[in-house]
Write an enzyme that holds these catalytic residues in place. Structure first.
Site, short mmCIF file in Angstrom:
data_model
loop_
_atom_site.label_atom_id
_atom_site.label_comp_id
_atom_site.label_asym_id
_atom_site.label_seq_id
_atom_site.Cartn_x
_atom_site.Cartn_y
_atom_site.Cartn_z
CD GLU A 127 -40.54 52.24 39.84
OE1 GLU A 127 -40.37 52.31 41.06
OE2 GLU A 127 -39.81 52.85 39.02
CD GLU A 150 -37.44 55.08 39.52
OE1 GLU A 150 -36.37 54.87 38.92
OE2 GLU A 150 -37.85 54.35 40.44
CG PHE A 176 -40.78 55.68 48.92
CD1 PHE A 176 -41.14 55.99 50.23
CD2 PHE A 176 -40.84 54.35 48.51
CE1 PHE A 176 -41.53 55.00 51.11
CE2 PHE A 176 -41.24 53.36 49.40
CZ PHE A 176 -41.59 53.68 50.69
CB ILE A 228 -38.77 63.31 42.22
CG1 ILE A 228 -37.91 63.97 43.29
CG2 ILE A 228 -40.19 63.08 42.68
CD1 ILE A 228 -38.38 65.36 43.69
CG HIS A 253 -36.96 54.26 50.56
ND1 HIS A 253 -35.65 53.86 50.42
CD2 HIS A 253 -37.65 53.61 49.60
CE1 HIS A 253 -35.57 52.97 49.43
NE2 HIS A 253 -36.77 52.81 48.91
#
Lengths: 335, 326
Positions: free
Chosen positions: B29, B58, B81, B85, B127
């Site tokens: 991104e 993601e 960030f 995940i 974040h």
């Protein structure tokens, strides 16, 4: 087994007898797995593809070893249709060192990277993104390969279905989405958990069509058109093959169902009739158009059964998996 | 030798590796505009076939990395960030981490995932995580946590040239510290810790963002007559157990400093290894200095009290200097 020849466009030309033989190999192999599962020969469960053979065989008939496929937890059919070796597959399912994955993956994870088979996968819907990434690689390499994602109607409710169709469409990737719509998501009737229709979701992104998934010619022709478009740079396509899963989600599932049911036994019986089952349907066509006589079909069946028994013997005679292997191959070498 | 920020050292390593290997592809991104700094200038230099903005999805990006690597490419996926995940976790936990084993070694996945981690920037809890403990438990995932510009270049180069999925975690927001970076090719091996300061009384293992406050604490402690050894493991998977155990064998004391939450932190793992393999050499209890088991809040003052700083680290060291095992 006949080896498919490749024509000048890179497509595979396969005769109707080849198609029949491949479908029959999958059928007889899995019928043998029913026995092996029931008699306790296998370390884990198996999810069988019986009744859906025309989808894998029809689709793989228009691909070569250089094309990629991603498969599902019900992946024996895709593996064999794409040219995977039955000895290595059975040895894997039996948990042996000679297995295609050295006994580390098992039934749900048969893969042969050298033949573009990027693996059956235990995570429903995992193949969408993997196929899309492989298709991106195919496009970057510029050698005309395609990546085909086999998936079921259950997987189509994962978010990565639309995500991967979006990327494939936006980047004009050679991804072929082949939906095996068998009407059930594991133990749940898909229509009870699905809004709208799957083909309409696909139409938002790419050319999409629905075919009779138990007609191997219909599948081959629809996927063939998609592959041809993808090889020519025309981007992704969606082909939905209507079919039926004759066996349960996995063998021995009755132990998990506690006496309950999730679909009608009448439906199961109806889809096994000669006018529905993909194998008798193709056999009838071969007999009707004079390609084969009954004796020839019987001979093919005898050869296929012998091939399957040879694979069982190979698996049984193979050494067990190496219990020290896992820590050796968990990580690759560092730079 | 040039003096650069950590993020610039990564950028230089990335340019060099893309020049060296035409099959290296970068995506993620906003990588074209290089929001994090490490991919700056790449699209102008290499074009959109080599570096490409992705959609925001993601779970598909991580899976695409697996597919692209399967098709013979080296892949750098930028996840911005490390909290992201969690949205991309299937292909991380079930595919990248497992497929090499599950295919009997057939599938090589040369994937490097870049992500920023850590708090201190007022980014709030979604974040600000330090997520490497989750990655450490997945199986076939390597984790690199560079702290200097030189190590960033060297570890990144090693990650990209390897054949195992590797998370390369950068300190989020600040672009890292300034530091000297060797010119030309520079590789830092994985699983080899760096002893940043030698000492005789206590071993301080400091991970990533915790190295700087730990060095500050060590300097302050020296003024009190406490000689602290400071070790930067540089990679958490693989982890250099031998260097840490050898140090503890000399000092008899261990404090581990980690920006992850306390429960199942990397510090917990390191403490367990030393308790297991180095128990006889310990002269005091092992201490972990970590973020308490809460999410990092937004307000600067509320966030700052939770992230270990030199004062908390020094206090932990003083506590182990006082305590003596019988």
């Amino acid at each position: 087994m006949a080896t498919p020849d490749t024509d000048v466009r890179g497509h595979v030309t396969v005769t109707d007898v080849d198609l029949y033989t491949r479908m029959l190999l999958i059928r007889r192999a899995e019928e043998r797995l029913i026995v092996a599962c029931a008699d306790g020969s296998l370390p884990g469960g198996v999810h069988l593809y019986i009744g859906e053979e025309a989808v894998a065989v029809g689709a793989c008939a228009v691909m070569t070893d250089r094309d990629y496929v991603t498969s599902t937890h019900r992946g024996h059919g895709h593996f064999l249709a794409k040219g995977g070796d039955i000895d290595a597959m059975f040895a894997e399912i039996w948990g042996k060192a000679t297995g295609i994955c050295k006994g580390m993956g098992g039934s749900m994870h048969v893969a042969d990277v050298s033949k573009g088979i990027l693996g059956a996968n235990g995570i429903v819907g995992a193949g969408f993104a993997i196929a899309t990434g492989a298709a991106w690689g195919a496009k970057l390499a510029g050698e005309g390969r395609v990546a085909t994602c086999f998936f079921g109607d259950g997987a189509a409710n994962q978010g990565s279905f639309s995500e991967s169709m979006n990327v494939s469409a936006a980047w004009e990737l050679p991804t072929i989405f082949v939906c095996e719509n068998n009407g059930v998501s594991e133990f749940t009737v898909t229509s009870t958990v699905t809004g709208g229709t799957l083909v309409d979701r696909a139409r938002a992104f790419m050319p999409a069509t629905v075919v009779d998934g138990n007609d191997v010619h219909a599948v081959r022709d629809a996927v063939g058109a998609a592959v041809e478009r993808a090889r020519a740079g025309g981007g992704p396509s969606y082909v939905e093959a209507t079919t039926f899963r004759i066996r349960g989600h996995l063998e021995a599932e009755q132990h998990m169902l506690g006496g309950g049911t999730y679909r009608s036994e009448d439906d199961v019986t109806a889809w096994q009739a000669d006018d529905k089952d993909p194998l008798p349907r193709l056999a009838a066509r071969l007999l009707a158009d004079g390609t084969c006589e009954r004796a020839a079909l019987d001979r093919i069946d005898a050869e296929v059964r012998a091939r399957v028994e040879a694979a069982v013997a190979y698996a049984e005679a193979s050494p067990p998996a190496d219990p020290d292997l896992a820590p050796q191959i968990m990580f690759g070498p560092t730079a | 030798m040039a003096r650069t920020r950590l993020i610039t050292a990564v950028n230089e390593a990335l340019v060099a590796e893309m020049e060296r290997d035409p099959t290296l592809i970068v995506f993620g991104e906003d990588v074209e505009l290089a929001i994090m700094g490490d991919t700056r200038g790449l699209v102008e230099r290499f074009g959109r076939d080599r570096i490409r903005n992705s959609p925001i999805c993601e779970q598909t990006l991580t899976g695409m990395a697996v597919g692209l690597a399967s098709a013979g490419f080296r892949v750098v996926l930028h996840l911005m960030f490390n909290n992201f995940i969690y949205t991309g976790m299937d292909a991380i936990g079930n595919q990248m981490a497992k497929l090499r084993l599950m295919t009997g070694g057939q599938m090589e996945l040369p994937i490097t995932v870049i992500a920023g981690y850590g708090g201190g920037n007022g980014n709030a809890a979604q974040h600000s995580d330090t997520a490497y403990p989750a990655l450490m438990n997945l199986g076939g995932i390597q984790v690199a946590v560079p702290t200097s510009s030189a190590d960033a270049k060297g570890l990144f180069t090693t990650a990209v040239r390897g054949r195992t999925p590797t998370f390369f975690l950068e300190p989020a927001g600040r672009g890292g510290d300034m530091g000297e970076v060797p010119d030309g090719e520079h590789l830092v091996p994985f699983g080899k810790a760096n002893v940043l300061r030698t000492g005789t009384d206590v071993t301080l293992v400091a991970i990533g963002t915790m190295v700087r406050p730990t060095l500050t604490a060590a300097t302050a402690l020296a003024g009190e007559g406490v000689s602290a050894e400071v070790i930067d493991p540089r990679t958490l998977v693989p982890f250099d157990e031998d260097t840490v155990l050898a140090s503890v064998a000399r000092t008899g004391r261990l404090v581990v400093v980690d920006e992850a939450r306390d429960r199942c932190s990397a510090a917990s793992q390191i403490a367990a290894v030393v308790a297991d393999r180095g128990f006889a050499t310990l002269r005091a209890p092992v201490r972990r200095v970590t973020v308490p088991d809460v999410a990092l809040p937004y307000a600067r003052n509320a966030e700052a009290v939770l992230i270990p700083g030199p004062e908390r680290i020094a206090a932990a060291v003083r506590s182990v200097m006082e305590r003596q095992l019988a």
